[in-house]
Design a protein around this motif. Structure first.
Motif, PDB file in Angstrom:
ATOM      1  N   ILE A   1       0.790  -1.285   0.097  1.00  0.00           N
ATOM      2  CA  ILE A   1      -0.045  -0.129  -0.196  1.00  0.00           C
ATOM      3  C   ILE A   1       0.831   1.276   0.031  1.00  0.00           C
ATOM      4  O   ILE A   1       1.600   1.465   1.038  1.00  0.00           O
ATOM      5  CB  ILE A   1      -0.888  -0.017   1.076  1.00  0.00           C
ATOM      6  CG1 ILE A   1      -1.751  -1.282   1.335  1.00  0.00           C
ATOM      7  CG2 ILE A   1      -1.789   1.240   1.271  1.00  0.00           C
ATOM      8  CD1 ILE A   1      -2.515  -1.594   2.424  1.00  0.00           C
TER       9      ILE A   1
ATOM     10  N   ALA B   1       2.080   3.715  -3.517  1.00  0.00           N
ATOM     11  CA  ALA B   1       2.728   3.424  -4.843  1.00  0.00           C
ATOM     12  C   ALA B   1       3.769   4.696  -5.215  1.00  0.00           C
ATOM     13  O   ALA B   1       3.539   5.499  -6.070  1.00  0.00           O
ATOM     14  CB  ALA B   1       1.593   3.195  -5.947  1.00  0.00           C
ATOM     15  N   GLY B   2       4.488   4.788  -4.286  1.00  0.00           N
ATOM     16  CA  GLY B   2       5.688   5.785  -4.492  1.00  0.00           C
ATOM     17  C   GLY B   2       7.063   5.241  -4.505  1.00  0.00           C
ATOM     18  O   GLY B   2       7.051   4.008  -5.116  1.00  0.00           O
TER      19      GLY B   2
ATOM     20  N   GLY C   1      -2.371   2.547  -5.012  1.00  0.00           N
ATOM     21  CA  GLY C   1      -1.923   3.871  -4.966  1.00  0.00           C
ATOM     22  C   GLY C   1      -3.008   4.787  -4.967  1.00  0.00           C
ATOM     23  O   GLY C   1      -3.870   4.755  -5.771  1.00  0.00           O
TER      24      GLY C   1
ATOM     25  N   THR D   1      -6.452   4.728  -5.852  1.00  0.00           N
ATOM     26  CA  THR D   1      -7.351   3.706  -5.149  1.00  0.00           C
ATOM     27  C   THR D   1      -6.650   3.859  -3.587  1.00  0.00           C
ATOM     28  O   THR D   1      -5.704   3.715  -3.637  1.00  0.00           O
ATOM     29  CB  THR D   1      -7.257   2.133  -5.299  1.00  0.00           C
ATOM     30  OG1 THR D   1      -7.586   2.072  -6.650  1.00  0.00           O
ATOM     31  CG2 THR D   1      -7.816   1.366  -4.461  1.00  0.00           C
TER      32      THR D   1
ATOM     33  N   ALA E   1      -6.406   2.813   0.302  1.00  0.00           N
ATOM     34  CA  ALA E   1      -6.634   2.045   1.312  1.00  0.00           C
ATOM     35  C   ALA E   1      -7.096   2.476   2.386  1.00  0.00           C
ATOM     36  O   ALA E   1      -6.626   3.369   2.876  1.00  0.00           O
ATOM     37  CB  ALA E   1      -5.583   0.954   1.549  1.00  0.00           C
TER      38      ALA E   1
ATOM     39  N   THR F   1       3.447   4.200   2.875  1.00  0.00           N
ATOM     40  CA  THR F   1       2.438   5.128   2.657  1.00  0.00           C
ATOM     41  C   THR F   1       3.045   6.442   2.718  1.00  0.00           C
ATOM     42  O   THR F   1       2.291   7.604   2.626  1.00  0.00           O
ATOM     43  CB  THR F   1       1.488   5.078   3.644  1.00  0.00           C
ATOM     44  OG1 THR F   1       1.989   4.871   4.808  1.00  0.00           O
ATOM     45  CG2 THR F   1       0.410   3.930   3.462  1.00  0.00           C
ATOM     46  N   GLY F   2       4.553   6.595   2.965  1.00  0.00           N
ATOM     47  CA  GLY F   2       5.333   7.914   2.772  1.00  0.00           C
ATOM     48  C   GLY F   2       4.837   8.981   3.870  1.00  0.00           C
ATOM     49  O   GLY F   2       4.505   8.341   5.183  1.00  0.00           O
ATOM     50  N   SER F   3       4.514  10.247   3.599  1.00  0.00           N
ATOM     51  CA  SER F   3       4.597  11.099   4.689  1.00  0.00           C
ATOM     52  C   SER F   3       3.278  12.325   3.928  1.00  0.00           C
ATOM     53  O   SER F   3       3.269  12.440   2.976  1.00  0.00           O
ATOM     54  CB  SER F   3       5.628  11.848   5.119  1.00  0.00           C
ATOM     55  OG  SER F   3       6.559  12.254   3.887  1.00  0.00           O
TER      56      SER F   3
ATOM     57  N   TRP G   1      20.661  14.269  -0.999  1.00  0.00           N
ATOM     58  CA  TRP G   1      21.089  15.476  -2.186  1.00  0.00           C
ATOM     59  C   TRP G   1      20.130  16.715  -1.898  1.00  0.00           C
ATOM     60  O   TRP G   1      19.094  16.597  -1.753  1.00  0.00           O
ATOM     61  CB  TRP G   1      21.655  14.929  -3.328  1.00  0.00           C
ATOM     62  CG  TRP G   1      20.475  14.838  -4.255  1.00  0.00           C
ATOM     63  CD1 TRP G   1      20.022  15.694  -5.151  1.00  0.00           C
ATOM     64  CD2 TRP G   1      19.579  13.717  -4.464  1.00  0.00           C
ATOM     65  NE1 TRP G   1      18.874  15.415  -5.872  1.00  0.00           N
ATOM     66  CE2 TRP G   1      18.541  14.069  -5.200  1.00  0.00           C
ATOM     67  CE3 TRP G   1      19.504  12.476  -3.904  1.00  0.00           C
ATOM     68  CZ2 TRP G   1      17.467  13.245  -5.663  1.00  0.00           C
ATOM     69  CZ3 TRP G   1      18.065  11.637  -4.034  1.00  0.00           C
ATOM     70  CH2 TRP G   1      17.532  11.876  -4.994  1.00  0.00           C
TER      71      TRP G   1
HETATM   72  C1  LIG Z   1       9.584  18.056  -3.206  1.00  0.00           C
HETATM   73  C2  LIG Z   1      10.441  17.015  -2.510  1.00  0.00           C
HETATM   74  C3  LIG Z   1      11.779  17.082  -2.886  1.00  0.00           C
HETATM   75  C4  LIG Z   1      12.524  16.034  -2.228  1.00  0.00           C
HETATM   76  N1  LIG Z   1      14.068  16.130  -2.553  1.00  0.00           N
HETATM   77  C5  LIG Z   1      14.731  15.059  -2.022  1.00  0.00           C
HETATM   78  C6  LIG Z   1      16.012  14.946  -2.401  1.00  0.00           C
HETATM   79  O1  LIG Z   1      16.644  15.858  -3.136  1.00  0.00           O
HETATM   80  N2  LIG Z   1      16.751  13.901  -1.852  1.00  0.00           N
HETATM   81  C7  LIG Z   1      16.184  12.745  -1.252  1.00  0.00           C
HETATM   82  O2  LIG Z   1      16.872  11.905  -0.968  1.00  0.00           O
HETATM   83  N3  LIG Z   1      14.908  13.013  -0.983  1.00  0.00           N
HETATM   84  C8  LIG Z   1      14.200  13.901  -1.380  1.00  0.00           C
HETATM   85  N4  LIG Z   1      12.737  14.195  -1.031  1.00  0.00           N
HETATM   86  C9  LIG Z   1      12.281  12.928  -0.240  1.00  0.00           C
HETATM   87  C10 LIG Z   1      12.091  11.726  -1.118  1.00  0.00           C
HETATM   88  O3  LIG Z   1      11.106  12.207  -1.981  1.00  0.00           O
HETATM   89  C11 LIG Z   1      11.034  10.683   0.116  1.00  0.00           C
HETATM   90  O4  LIG Z   1      11.596  10.556   1.241  1.00  0.00           O
HETATM   91  C12 LIG Z   1      10.564   9.455  -0.781  1.00  0.00           C
HETATM   92  O5  LIG Z   1       9.501   9.842  -1.733  1.00  0.00           O
HETATM   93  C13 LIG Z   1       9.977   8.589   0.251  1.00  0.00           C
HETATM   94  O6  LIG Z   1       9.294   7.542  -0.543  1.00  0.00           O
HETATM   95  P1  LIG Z   1       8.237   6.809   0.133  1.00  0.00           P
HETATM   96  O7  LIG Z   1       7.778   5.561  -0.874  1.00  0.00           O
HETATM   97  O8  LIG Z   1       8.118   6.574   1.457  1.00  0.00           O
HETATM   98  O9  LIG Z   1       6.872   7.866  -0.045  1.00  0.00           O
HETATM   99  P2  LIG Z   1       6.201   8.485  -1.258  1.00  0.00           P
HETATM  100  O10 LIG Z   1       7.379   8.547  -2.527  1.00  0.00           O
HETATM  101  O11 LIG Z   1       5.759   9.801  -0.728  1.00  0.00           O
HETATM  102  O12 LIG Z   1       5.159   7.573  -1.475  1.00  0.00           O
HETATM  103  C14 LIG Z   1       4.114   7.453  -0.696  1.00  0.00           C
HETATM  104  C15 LIG Z   1       2.721   7.012  -1.562  1.00  0.00           C
HETATM  105  O13 LIG Z   1       1.878   6.289  -0.988  1.00  0.00           O
HETATM  106  C16 LIG Z   1       0.467   6.849  -1.280  1.00  0.00           C
HETATM  107  N5  LIG Z   1      -0.361   6.600  -0.056  1.00  0.00           N
HETATM  108  C17 LIG Z   1      -0.397   6.927   1.281  1.00  0.00           C
HETATM  109  N6  LIG Z   1      -1.507   6.496   1.938  1.00  0.00           N
HETATM  110  C18 LIG Z   1      -1.986   5.606   1.068  1.00  0.00           C
HETATM  111  C19 LIG Z   1      -3.280   4.696   1.273  1.00  0.00           C
HETATM  112  N7  LIG Z   1      -3.971   4.615   2.478  1.00  0.00           N
HETATM  113  N8  LIG Z   1      -3.407   4.156   0.093  1.00  0.00           N
HETATM  114  C20 LIG Z   1      -2.963   4.116  -0.940  1.00  0.00           C
HETATM  115  N9  LIG Z   1      -1.906   4.848  -1.192  1.00  0.00           N
HETATM  116  C21 LIG Z   1      -1.505   5.574  -0.094  1.00  0.00           C
HETATM  117  C22 LIG Z   1       0.574   8.464  -1.413  1.00  0.00           C
HETATM  118  O14 LIG Z   1      -0.160   8.896  -2.210  1.00  0.00           O
HETATM  119  C23 LIG Z   1       2.033   7.993  -2.205  1.00  0.00           C
HETATM  120  O15 LIG Z   1       1.821   8.334  -3.441  1.00  0.00           O
HETATM  121  C24 LIG Z   1      12.193  15.035  -1.553  1.00  0.00           C
HETATM  122  C25 LIG Z   1      10.617  15.010  -1.164  1.00  0.00           C
HETATM  123  C26 LIG Z   1       9.861  16.029  -1.561  1.00  0.00           C
HETATM  124  C27 LIG Z   1       8.380  16.098  -1.674  1.00  0.00           C
END
Ligand SMILES: Cc1cc2nc3c(=O)[nH]c(=O)nc-3n(C[C@H](O)[C@H](O)[C@H](O)COP(=O)(O)OP(=O)(O)OC[C@H]3O[C@@H](n4cnc5c(N)ncnc54)[C@H](O)[C@@H]3O)c2cc1C
Length: 402
Positions: A7, A9-10, A33, A78, A80, A107-109, A320
């Motif tokens: 759950i 899609a990042g 996602g 979609t 969750a 689910t990221g932040s 970076w």
């Molecule tokens: C503008 C920006 C610039 C950045 N620059 C850098 C950089 O230069 N270098 C670096 O190392 N990091 C950088 N980061 C941080 C990096 O992008 C994040 O640490 C990384 O994307 C984390 O990945 P993740 O998969 O945990 O979360 P995400 O990539 O945020 O993915 C999480 C996904 O889960 C989905 N989701 C959440 N809850 C649900 C649910 N209940 N059901 C379905 N889907 C759900 C969200 O919609 C999202 O698409 C940056 C972030 C941002 C926003």
């Protein structure tokens, strides 16, 4: 045949399903996602994409066909909404339920926002977390317009750099004593303050936002020192919080993130977590790392363990940032540093963080060679003396020799 549901899609979710398949798992994989586009990289949203230098398709981490080609069911748009960890099912926003054998939460932040009481919900107030945010904000980047950036962390500074490059008048307010206070040493803050000021950005530190002004659309701002500014739009870069609401529906242990063990398992052994939403164990402490490198590495370890391996996650943090013509590269985590030593190079400089005699981290500004040296030293657990670092005659590469 077993079914793995992921759950989110990042960055982490996409890495997890790809690794799971490439390491030989032949069961069903479903990636859920909430967004409408395939998994994409976020860093360019505050850099090249915002500047207009990158097409949307180039953000995608893998071609859209990758998922079908690898027999991975990608369900976009979609959400969750709940997990029943006893029945081992996930409820989706269309009301259906999906059974799983193993589940992963990526689910990221979510960005911290400003409350309505201080104007946070006025039109023209933007966050920078996802593609929708960047697309909503980009048309406001018109030369001559006045933008207020609230928050002097990396994302606020990167957005300020883009705005300045595009000819906007930029004011950035940071309520802490200095920009980057939470993440970097004063030397690094000084470097980026000078860089931004040399590009005409008005950086105000130790000044917070009192409130944004305007009826339905932001038109101004009052700062905590009483100053009032005219503002055409505002960007809020005041940090993120881990997306843990779903994990809580499953009764998982949450403490500033979904708590995971050194195998990336949550308090339910059939549920894993990785990326911004998950904690991890680093130097004996439970922390979260918000970075692409961690999202990929932690997700890949989760994938291997879900597939039946026994892999311990050992984080090797790196990060970076791009601002103007400066590429900042960071190796290691500086938490707990007590001294910082500066090394000047022909092209740039590097800042070396120590706790006692132990090298913890390096910030390298336009200095990729010393970044690589620092990264390899940290990975090997080796610490040159600070005198070696600051001595311009030290052959840095020689420090890597056994
Ligand atoms: C503008 C920006 C610039 C950045 N620059 C850098 C950089 O230069 N270098 C670096 O190392 N990091 C950088 N980061 C941080 C990096 O992008 C994040 O640490 C990384 O994307 C984390 O990945 P993740 O998969 O945990 O979360 P995400 O990539 O945020 O993915 C999480 C996904 O889960 C989905 N989701 C959440 N809850 C649900 C649910 N209940 N059901 C379905 N889907 C759900 C969200 O919609 C999202 O698409 C940056 C972030 C941002 C926003």
């Amino acid at each position: 045949m077993s079914h793995v549901v992921v759950i989110g899609a990042g960055q982490a979710g996409s890495s997890l399903v790809a690794k799971l398949r490439s390491s030989g798992f032949d069961g069903d994989i479903t990636l859920i996602g909430a967004e409408s586009v395939p998994p994409y990289q976020r860093p360019p949203l505050s850099k090249a994409y915002l500047l207009g230098d990158m097409a949307e398709e180039r953000l995608y981490l893998r071609p859209a066909a990758f998922y079908a080609d690898n027999n991975i069911t990608l369900r976009l748009d979609t959400h969750a909404t709940a997990i029943n960890s006893r029945a081992k099912t996930v409820t989706l926003s269309d009301g259906s339920t999906l059974p799983y054998d193993k589940l992963a939460l990526t689910t990221g932040s979510v960005p911290r926002t400003l409350p309505a009481a201080v104007g946070g919900t006025l039109d023209g107030v933007f966050s920078v977390r996802d593609l929708k945010d960047a697309n909503a904000m980009a048309p406001a980047f018109v030369a001559g317009k006045k933008v207020l950036v609230i928050g002097g962390g990396y994302i606020g500074l990167e957005a300020a750099a883009v705005a300045s490059k595009l000819g906007l008048h930029v004011t950035l307010v940071e309520m802490g004593d200095r920009i980057l206070q939470r993440v970097a040493a004063p030397q690094t803050s000084d470097f980026f303050r000078s860089l931004h000021m040399s590009h005409g950005v008005d950086i105000r530190e130790s000044v917070g936002l009192d409130r944004l002004l305007g009826d339905t659309r932001v038109a101004g701002a009052r700062l905590t020192d009483g100053t009032e500014l005219d503002v055409d739009f505002a960007i809020v870069g005041v940090g993120i919080v881990p997306a843990t609401a779903l994990a809580q529906t499953a009764g998982l242990t949450v403490d500033n993130g979904i708590v995971t063990n050194d195998h990336t398992q949550t308090s339910d052994p059939d549920i894993y977590a990785a990326g911004d939403c998950a904690t991890l164990i680093f130097r004996g402490q439970t922390i979260r790392i918000e970075s692409v490198g961690n999202a990929i590495d932690q997700a890949e370890v989760a994938a291997q363990n879900i597939g039946g391996a026994d892999v311990i996650y050992t984080p090797t943090p790196w990060f970076w940032s791009d601002q103007y013509d400066c590429k900042l590269q960071i190796a290691g985590l500086n938490t707990g540093y007590d001294t910082v030593h500066v090394r000047m190079a022909d092209t740039g400089q590097s800042h070396w963080y120590y706790h006692g005699d132990t090298l913890l981290a390096v910030d390298a500004m336009n200095d990729p060679r010393n970044y690589m040296v620092g990264k390899r030293l940290i990975a090997a657990g080796r610490s040159p003396t600070p005198a070696q670092i600051t001595n311009p005659d030290t052959d840095m590469k020689a420090l890597l020799k056994p």
